[in-house]
Design a protein around this motif. Structure first.
Motif, short mmCIF file in Angstrom:
data_model
loop_
_atom_site.label_atom_id
_atom_site.label_comp_id
_atom_site.label_asym_id
_atom_site.label_seq_id
_atom_site.Cartn_x
_atom_site.Cartn_y
_atom_site.Cartn_z
N ILE A 951 0.87 -1.18 0.00
CA ILE A 951 0.00 0.00 0.00
C ILE A 951 0.91 1.23 0.00
N VAL A 952 0.77 2.08 -1.07
CA VAL A 952 1.65 3.24 -1.22
C VAL A 952 0.78 4.49 -1.37
N THR A 960 -3.32 3.55 -2.57
CA THR A 960 -2.89 2.90 -3.81
C THR A 960 -2.26 1.55 -3.47
N LEU A 961 -2.74 0.46 -4.12
CA LEU A 961 -2.22 -0.89 -3.91
C LEU A 961 -1.34 -1.30 -5.08
N SER A 1124 -2.46 -13.97 9.71
CA SER A 1124 -1.05 -13.83 10.03
C SER A 1124 -0.67 -12.38 9.96
N ARG A 1125 0.22 -11.99 10.81
CA ARG A 1125 0.72 -10.61 10.81
C ARG A 1125 1.62 -10.39 9.61
N THR A 1126 1.52 -9.19 9.00
CA THR A 1126 2.37 -8.88 7.86
C THR A 1126 3.70 -8.39 8.34
N PRO A 1127 4.74 -8.55 7.53
CA PRO A 1127 6.05 -8.03 7.92
C PRO A 1127 6.03 -6.52 8.02
N SER A 1128 7.08 -5.98 8.64
CA SER A 1128 7.14 -4.53 8.87
C SER A 1128 7.31 -3.76 7.57
N ASP A 1129 7.80 -4.40 6.54
CA ASP A 1129 7.97 -3.68 5.28
C ASP A 1129 6.72 -3.72 4.43
N ARG A 1130 5.59 -4.19 5.04
CA ARG A 1130 4.28 -4.23 4.38
C ARG A 1130 4.27 -5.11 3.14
#
Length: 1190
Positions: A951-952, A960-961, A1124-1130
């Motif tokens: 997501i940016v 924006t995906l 599940s949790r997403t990583p910190s870098d999304r």
């Protein structure tokens, strides 16, 4: 306090009391206690306390001491008579009397002779109350005279004759002890044939040549003077019959003839006593000794009987090889006829001894001292017995009573003197003399008339401490004349204690049979007679009993371990407790291994000697209790010993042994092992086991083995060390009993047959020269058996064989003795070669996008040229049109199907792919040629999840995906599906929005979103086969600028800053207070408050019921259970779902059932739809948190 209970006083009717008291006074006397203070004050006639024996034999080398000691009040004076007349010791300078005593010392060591003072002495002790006399003391010096000179002729006699060597010792005082020795002072051996008589003579029932000697010496030992006198040696020579004939022949002329006859056997005759009867007289109480010594050949044996009676069991003893009969403590009942019988093989003879037991006087009732009050009555009784009956005579103060002054209060009636209405002048010492021809008895008894008020001899205020529920005895020792009456009282104002509850003893003691706690108190004893009254107070305390509340327990321990005994004791706290440990009722060993600590005893490194009973003894000053426990020390048994082999046969032997100590644990079994010293020296094998009660075993043996055996004992703790080996036993050789096992025939090359077997060991060879006869022939041919004999090998190779032909094989053992039994025939095959033909008619049936089924026709058996192992499928993924061009670089996969299967399943294929395969047959040598390649295509499948999702460019109302397509589309992508929903400030999920996106897109912008709101996104791709796995992500739209400015304005307001400072100051003050209280040891209940007020933001999660539950950002409460949790870098890693071949084939190649079906489970994994609650989330952003705060 443990006290002896006296007999209970009986209550009597009032009418009989006077009569009973009168009779008691007639037969008894007032007893004077041995109290030192009392004895100092009371007047008492003399009493003889010590004197020399009646028959006093003295040592003439030492001073003569004649004892005479007496007591009385006032102290008595002493005088002596000698031979019936006054002995004036002042006139003899050698005689002195011990001061305060009557003991005489005659100094004969300086001058004088003992014989001068030989005579009869008597001592008299006298004071104002009377005179006591001693026995007549006969003083005689001991004598040890020498033997008279005599000439002793040598004694010569014939073998077998009887002989008596006389001793006849000199008469001494006392008589000497006789024994026979030789010149070397060695006692002469005695037996049933040779023995010493009571008179000292040495008797030979019959002589033997070994009796010849020149130093038969009789010795007399005089114990009183410690001297030994010796008789002249006697020479004895025993001549045999041959020697006697030679002597006679030398002294006769040639014309005379004489021959001594051999000594003939003869029946017994008595050497002592003589004749058929004799008499024996003995005094009562002495030892009766009867003797019979007989001669005869062979040596007679002596027996004893009593006519008309039996010999007393416990008082009869046999001495001198049964030649002497002794009866100790002889009495009149032992009188009678005793018969001794001498018996040998030629006859028997008997002698009767008539025994009469006489008796010197002995007491039946000796007179006792009398203490009477003025006016009382009493009596002195003197009764004695003897054989003949003794005569009784009375003396008064040493003078015959017939010539003594008259006393009206005294009356003599034979052996009794009766006193009535005595007065103080009646005090005197009376002597009773009982005598007959064998001796006399003399007894002194005084009559002491006293008038004394009561005295209590028990110490005042004596404290008695008694254990509860035990008897309490309170003493009240008293004296008075007349005899006082005793009463007891409890407390200051108590009434007299009666004997219905208490026991009043005649000696004044008060007994409380069962003392209780309420028995504690002060007790008063009151003594009264007509002359006065006395009283005394004593105190009684009742204590709790000592009890063992935990006793030591029985223990069984192994040698070398540690054991502990516990003994807990409860006792009265006012008493001192001492705990002592005993072992077997004795002290503990003085060993550092024994440790006593309070109520524990510990024994370390336990040894066998530590076994026994351990007793805990708890002592106080009043009572004692004990408890015991037994310690059994156990260990593995000691090794057996004394192994012995018996009944040695070719194939069996009997082994016996002696068990070792079982160390207190019974032996349950014995293990027998053997060693084959010939074939396997040093290696022991199990032979057999037998019961622990057996000490022998019958062992089966094999031929040609050099056996040694050893035995081990087993108990509950384990097995013993092995015994020492038995002796070796070599069995005879024999033909083998068995043939080799594990016989196989396999070819290592296409043209050979390798025959292998498991060889026999040395134990199984049964003899020397072990070899093997190897035989073979083709199974389907008519050839004869071919054979070869080999040794020291376990295989044989037959060359030049056809390829893969069945053979019949057998291997037989033999040795120098012969052949083993006929061996079993086994079948083998010659060597294999590679198959010659490939499987034909290969067909492929595609089941689904990941599974295909393959069929083929079997290969003819003859073309396989070996054992059919199965069929092997090679398959690989190829691109169309390039099958042959890139074949060398393609990774092929292999699946093997065992046996004769003609179909199989290929799992784990990739969807929408182009594949090729071929099939080969496999035997023991390897693979055959490959079948022609067959190609097939797999249909489309569902895609994998998109490779990533980002997501940016978040704005106030848009996100924006961006994403990457699936790594494995598994077909042609048709579109993407995007689902999303908002998450509000209370963590609740909003409505779900569904959006379709074209397959060619990799970026998408969502507009018209709410500002400052968190959204959760679910994204997946689709093919014609269906939807693939999803990927999730979360994002937040930006914050409204006006709202942000208001938040900044609030943060910069002065009132807000002041409020925050006040809060900070308050927190600082609370921290200081907490710090001070903690330093003072106080407690600040922060933890309790925290526990009482849980975090209100942590909310329970709704059950997964197919709807979206309440959203929570707490770490331990995920909003969706399977998300599940997403990583910190999304970014999200792709979730692979490739099928694995590991689950299907043989080893890494997979495996199928006989019908070609696949073994195992084939399934793909994909994420569930969002409607199933399959999402994850991250914690809200700080901006969202601020919005919630506002």
């Amino acid at each position: 306090m443990q006290l002896k209970i006296m007999p209970k006083k009986k209550r009597l009717p009032a009418g009989r009391v006077a009569l009973i008291l009168f009779l008691c006074q007639m037969i008894s006397a007032l007893e004077v206690p041995l109290d030192p203070k009392l004895l100092e004050d009371l007047v008492q006639p003399p009493t003889i306390t010590q004197q020399s024996p009646k028959d006093y034999i003295i040592d003439p080398r030492e001073n003569i001491v004649i004892q005479c000691e007496a007591k009385g009040k006032p102290p008595p004076s002493f005088s002596w008579t000698r031979n019936g007349t006054h002995f004036d010791i002042d006139k003899d300078p050698l005689v002195t009397m011990k001061p305060g005593s009557g003991t005489l010392t005659i100094n004969i060591m300086s001058e004088g002779k003992a014989e001068t003072y030989e005579g009869v002495y008597q001592c008299t002790a006298r004071n104002e109350r009377g005179a006591a006399i001693s026995n007549n003391i006969v003083v005689r010096p001991s004598r040890s005279p020498l033997w008279t000179k005599e000439k002793l002729e040598p004694i010569t006699l014939r073998n077998g004759q009887s002989l008596v060597l006389p001793c006849r010792p000199p008469l001494g005082l006392p008589p000497p002890i006789i024994f026979w020795m030789d010149n070397s002072f060695q006692r002469l051996p005695q037996s049933e044939r040779v023995s010493q008589g009571l008179n000292g003579d040495l008797y030979f029932s019959n002589v033997l040549p070994e009796d010849t000697r020149e130093d038969y010496i009789c010795y007399a030992r005089f114990n009183h003077t410690q001297t030994i006198q010796q008789k002249q040696p006697i020479s004895v020579k025993v001549i045999s019959v041959d020697e006697l004939n030679d002597t006679i022949a030398a002294n006769l002329s040639d014309t005379e003839f004489y021959s001594a006859k051999p000594n003939r056997e003869r029946p017994p005759t008595f050497l002592t006593p003589e004749g058929n009867t004799s008499n024996k007289e003995e005094l009562r109480g002495n030892v009766l000794s009867l003797e019979c010594i007989a001669e005869g050949l062979p040596t007679p044996v002596i027996y004893w009987i009593k006519e008309d009676g039996t010999l007393p069991t416990n008082r009869t003893f046999y001495r001198n090889f049964k030649k002497t009969l002794q009866i100790i403590q002889v009495s009149e009942a032992d009188s009678g006829n005793y018969q001794c019988i001498a018996k040998n093989a030629l006859g028997a003879i008997h002698h009767t001894i008539s025994v009469t037991v006489k008796a010197a006087p002995y007491w039946i009732l000796a007179p006792q001292n009398l203490v009477l009050s003025p006016g009382e009555d009493g009596s002195l009784i003197c009764r004695a017995n003897g054989n003949p009956k003794p005569r009784i005579s009375w003396l008064l103060n040493g003078v015959p009573i017939e010539i003594a002054p008259d006393d009206p209060s005294r009356k003599i009636d034979g052996d009794t003197i009766i006193f009535s209405n005595v007065q103080e002048r009646s005090s005197a010492v009376y002597q009773c003399n009982a005598s007959n021809e064998y001796g006399y008895l003399l007894a002194n008894a005084f009559v002491n008339v006293l008038a004394e008020p009561p005295r209590i001899l028990t110490s005042a205020n004596t404290l008695y401490q008694v254990i509860a529920n035990r008897p309490a005895l309170l003493d009240c020792a008293f004296f008075g004349s007349p005899l006082p009456t005793i009463e007891w009282f409890k407390g200051a104002k108590g009434s007299a204690l009666r004997d219905d509850i208490y026991v009043l003893h005649e000696n004044g003691t008060l007994e409380i049979p069962v003392a209780q706690k309420d028995s504690t108190g002060t007790y008063t004893c009151v003594a009264r007679n007509k002359l006065g009254m006395a009283k005394n107070e004593v105190h009684l305390e009742i204590k709790d009993p000592t009890r063992i509340i935990k006793q030591p327990e029985y223990a069984v321990v192994q040698r070398g371990s540690t054991v502990s005994f516990e003994c807990k004791v409860k006792h009265d706290h006012t008493l001192t407790l001492t705990i002592t440990w005993l072992k077997d009722n004795g002290e503990l060993p003085s060993d550092g291994r024994f440790t006593v600590d309070k109520d524990h005893l510990e024994v370390a490194d336990v040894r066998d000697s530590d076994g026994g009973a351990y007793t805990c003894v708890a002592n106080t000053t009043l009572d004692m209790v004990s408890a015991s426990a037994v310690l059994s020390v156990v260990d593995v048994p000691n090794p057996p010993f004394d192994l012995e082999l018996t009944d040695q046969l070719d194939k069996s032997v009997q082994l016996s042994w002696t068990p070792g100590d079982d160390n207190n644990s019974p032996i349950t079994k014995f293990i027998i092992e053997y060693e084959d010293a010939m074939h396997e020296a040093g290696l022991w094998h199990h032979q057999t086991e037998v019961s622990g009660t057996q000490t022998t075993a019958q062992l089966k043996l094999s031929p040609y083995v050099n056996y040694s055996f050893r035995v081990m004992a087993v108990n509950s703790l384990g097995r013993s060390l092995p015994s020492e080996p038995s002796e070796q036993y070599l069995t005879k050789a024999a033909e083998p009993d068995t043939n080799p096992t594990a016989v196989e025939g396999l070819g290592s090359e296409p043209d050979n047959l390798v025959i292998t077997w498991k060889p026999l060991n040395g134990f199984e060879s049964n003899g020397p020269g072990l070899q093997y006869k190897v035989s073979w022939r083709q199974k389907d041919g008519d050839d004869e058996w071919a054979s070869v004999v080999v040794a020291n090998v376990s295989k044989y190779i037959v060359s030049g064989t056809p390829t893969f032909v069945p053979y019949l094989i057998k291997v037989q053992a033999l040795n120098d003795v012969g052949f083993a039994p006929e061996p079993a025939v086994v079948m083998g095959h010659s060597g294999e070669d590679l198959p010659m033909v490939a499987p034909g008619n290969v067909r492929v049936n595609v089941v689904n996008s990941t599974l295909a089924e393959v069929h083929w026709d079997p290969v003819p058996l003859k073309s396989i040229r070996g054992h059919l192992q199965g069929y092997r499928i090679y398959y690989w993924k190829a691109q169309e049109g390039s099958l042959k061009r890139n074949r060398r670089h393609i990774e092929k996969k292999i699946l093997t199907f065992q046996g004769s299967k003609t179909h199989g399943m290929l799992p784990g294929l990739e969807p929408f792919s182009h594949y090729a395969l071929n099939v080969r047959v496999v035997n023991g040598k390897g693979e055959g040629p490959a079948s022609p390649d067959r190609v097939f295509n797999t249909p489309e499948g569902v895609p994998s999840a998109p490779s990533s999702l980002k997501i940016v460019n978040p704005t106030l109302d848009s996100l924006t995906l961006e994403w990457d397509p699936p790594s494995r589309p598994n077909g042609i992508l048709t579109e993407y599906t995007l689902k999303y929903q908002p998450i509000n400030s209370t963590h609740e999920l909003g409505p779900l929005v569904d959006l379709k996106i074209p397959a060619n897109k990799t970026r998408w912008t969502l507009k018209n979103l709410n500002f400052s709101t968190r959204y959760k996104f679910y994204f997946y791709a689709q093919t014609a086969a269906g939807s693939g796995s999803q990927i999730t992500e979360e994002a937040v739209t930006t914050v409204d600028e006006a709202m942000a400015s208001r938040q900044v304005d609030i943060a910069t307001q002065g009132w807000f800053i002041g409020l925050m400072c006040a809060v900070a100051l308050l927190i600082l003050i609370l921290l200081i207070v907490c710090f001070i209280r903690r330093n003072k040891g106080g407690k600040y209940p922060v933890k309790e408050k925290e526990d009482a007020h849980a975090d209100p933001e942590i909310q329970p999660m709704k059950e997964d019921d197919g709807t979206f539950g309440e959203y929570s950002d707490a770490e331990d409460h995920k909003p969706l259970k399977k998300g599940s949790r997403t990583p910190s870098d999304r970014t999200v890693k792709k979730e692979d779902s490739d099928d694995s071949l590991v689950d299907y084939g043989e080893g890494v190649n997979g495996q199928f059932n006989e019908d070609g079906s696949f073994i195992g489970q084939y399934s793909g994994k994909k994420e569930k739809e969002p409607a199933e609650g399959n999402e994850s989330s991250e914690a809200p952003s700080p901006v969202n948190a601020m919005n919630s705060f506002v």
